[in-house]
Design an enzyme around this catalytic site. Structure first.
Site: not given
Ligand code: F6R
Length: 625
Positions: A2, A27, A74, A100-101, A497, A501, A504, A520, A620
């Protein structure tokens, strides 16, 4: 998670709010809305969908006025509908609020308001409760009686916000306006970020400075429990409990140009291509050829304290935790300090046994992730030294930690984290080097590591040149329903990772595993239409990885392999596609092997027509639990 933007000034508020919302769209992008006040009342436009849809609505019926608030959502409580879009209103319709929250006790507060006949609710959100509560308190208090003089409308509204927030359990960043009080808005925060932008005859509120940096670079990063009353040419910050609050006006360290896409079609691609610089900036001034070690003054620890560290816990979420998992391998290998990487969301609620000299690192790009912040606070509450590895220097985690290391990666706007990951791994390598040199690592070992680190920016340039050939590989596998990723040792977290990626931004099913786990159970999944991606540089476990690839090949599974320059020959007849990166030390290789996989996920997502920078259901910065 948000985004909020508020404006009080002499200009038309609408274009400023819309511009700010566009910058905050990362956001959250479920719905959006504005409330702009003019002499006639509050003009509201809001709808489910992206900011572009709100912009259309505003273009059809332009709202006019010099102050107002806005929001991009969001969803947490209540579906994605026009009614649930913010702003929300009190019973009079004169008070508008964005939030936001999460208000955890909203149900109890709502029942009370309904029972007392004070509110008709039009949305399913927790936020609307707060609007009604503040409105009710404003309408019923501070008007004066025989004993007390009436308060000004502004003071009454501040008092109403304070009294309402004292009843709230949960987190909030809010902005409030009232159509009876011209050129005035109120902001408050607890657990969700809020920044005051200080301009000339205009002031701003925003969840993140990127929303307002085009208008002012003077900012006050509000603290939890701050309430700010904002007018055109003044502001007053007080605390939730009453009384004044400390604050500092700081200069924002980046400009509006820094947060543009430049010539790139997406932020994600721009940020992938920024990695030669962001990696360089993560180590700038932090390598000492003389001492053959790293210099990390921000840790605020003496050499003796560093040497006495007996255990390390690295915590974070998502991509940040994957970097932490590489840190676990790095610190144990270079410094022999027992290290554990732990999900922040688990760590904060678990009773992890911690010995006296445990050092905790909280890793977070945004510095606002609720779970990571919770873990940091829990660790500090227990009295452990807790350090931050953050990109956002003004963030709550950066401010609340006992010290730490900034990433200096520049703003990361693409929802999928890329450059922050490599910066985090570089910083953890520096931590491992420093702790290692305090223990048994020789000067020769230290010099070798420094040399390898200094070579990285040039090597990353080499990897980026592979973008077109990686695009061709991505196209080849565009019809796959899912993918498996495998790696060993330092590159096992790269498999995690890379799978994250892919999930997502392509929405394909993907999993990361240690290569040897294949036999396994996972091997049951192998079939001709499920590609396996192996991360197998020419390191100590290359031949083991080769064995695992053979096991996949024997079951007709297609294989893509990320390896080191010069290994393609050894992979002939085993891997269907080979992507080679420059050679480096085994434990530094993740910084190079992850980049082709960021590009792979990116190109595949574009090929599938996905919204790369704003993937489905994501935001984000995750400021709710
Ligand atoms: C993946 C991604 C999320 C963030 C996670 C932590 O691409 O962006 O998994 O890595 O939400 O975010 P931060 O680093 O801002 O605490």
């Amino acid at each position: 998670m948000c985004g909020i933007v508020g404006y009080v000034g002499r200009s038309e508020a609408a274009p400023i709010l819309l511009d700010g919302l566009r910058r905050l769209e990362y956001r959250g992008y479920d719905s959006a809305g504005v409330a702009i006040v003019n002499g006639k009342g509050v003009e509201t436009r809001k709808c489910a969908g992206r900011i572009a849809e709100l912009a259309n609505l505003m273009a059809e019926q332009p709202p006019s006025g010099n102050y107002g608030i806005s929001h991009t959502r969001w969803a947490t409580h209540g579906k994605v509908t026009d009614d649930n879009a913010h702003p929300h209103f009190d019973a009079s319709g004169k008070l508008a609020l964005v939030h936001n929250g999460v208000i955890e006790n909203y149900q109890a507060l709502k029942e009370e308001l309904i029972r007392d006949g004070d509110a008709d609710f039009v949305s399913d959100t927790d936020t609307e409760v707060l609007a009604h509560l503040i409105g009710k308190l404003y309408d019923t208090s501070g008007r004066g009686n025989g004993n007390t003089p009436p308060q000004s409308e502004k003071s009454r509204l501040v008092a109403a916000v304070r009294a309402a927030l004292q009843q709230v359990i949960g987190t909030y960043g809010i902005a409030v306006v009232h159509s009876d009080i011209p050129d005035f808005m109120i902001g408050a925060r607890r657990g969700s970020p809020l920044v005051l932008g200080v301009g000339k005859e205009e002031n701003f509120l925003a969840s993140d400075v990127s929303a307002i940096v085009a208008y002012t670079r003077d900012a006050v990063y509000l603290n939890d429990f701050d309430i700010v009353a904002v007018e055109r040419d003044r502001f007053e910050i007080s605390s939730l409990a009453g009384g004044g609050a400390d604050y500092r006006v700081s200069k924002v360290e980046f400009t509006a140009e820094d947060i543009g896409k430049g010539d790139f079609p997406h932020y994600m691609l721009k940020e992938i291509f920024e990695q030669p610089n962001s990696v360089r900036d993560a180590m700038r001034g932090r390598l000492s050829s003389e001492e053959c070690s790293a210099k990390l003054g921000g840790l605020n620890m003496t050499p003796a304290e560093l040497r006495d560290v007996e255990r390390i816990v690295v915590t974070g979420c998502g991509t940040a935790l994957h970097a932490g998992r590489i840190g676990e391998y790095l610190i144990e290998q270079l410094a022999q300090v027992p290290t554990e990487a732990e999900f922040a969301s688990e760590f904060r609620h678990r009773n992890t046994p911690m010995i006296g000299n445990t050092l905790v690192f909280a890793i977070s790009q945004s510095g606002e992730t609720a779970d990571t912040l919770g873990a940091l606070r829990e660790s500090k509450r227990k009295g452990y030294r807790t350090l931050g590895i953050c990109n956002n220097v003004a963030s709550t985690i950066a401010r609340e930690s006992d010290g730490g290391v900034y990433m200096h990666a520049g703003p990361e706007i693409g929802v999928a984290a890329t450059k922050s990951f490599t910066s985090q791994v570089v910083i953890l390598t520096l931590v491992a080097l420093l702790l290692g040199r305090m223990r048994h690592l020789s000067t020769a070992d230290g010099s070798e590591i420094i040399e390898a680190l200094e070579a990285l920016p040039g090597q990353i340039e080499q990897v980026l040149k592979l973008s077109d050939s990686i695009k061709a590989v991505a196209k080849k596998y565009a019809s796959a329903n899912g993918m498996l990723f495998f790696g060993r040792q330092h590159n096992y977290p790269v498999a995690l990772e890379a799978a994250l990626k892919l999930k997502e931004i392509t929405y394909l099913f993907a999993e990361g595993h240690p290569s040897a786990e294949l036999k396994h159970g996972i091997i049951a999944l192998i079939r001709p239409d499920l590609p396996s991606v192996f991360i197998a540089p020419d390191d100590a476990v290359f031949s083991k990885n080769l064995n695992n690839m053979e096991q996949v090949k024997a079951r007709k599974g297609p294989i893509i392999c990320v390896t080191s320059d010069g290994c393609a020959e050894k992979l002939k007849g085993i891997a269907d596609d080979v992507i080679s990166v420059p050679r480096t030390l085994d434990f530094i290789s993740p910084i190079l092997t992850v980049i082709p996989l960021q590009l792979f996920a990116y190109h595949l997502a574009v090929e599938l027509g996905r919204d790369v920078d704003k993937p489905r259901n994501l935001a984000k910065s995750v400021t709710v639990e």
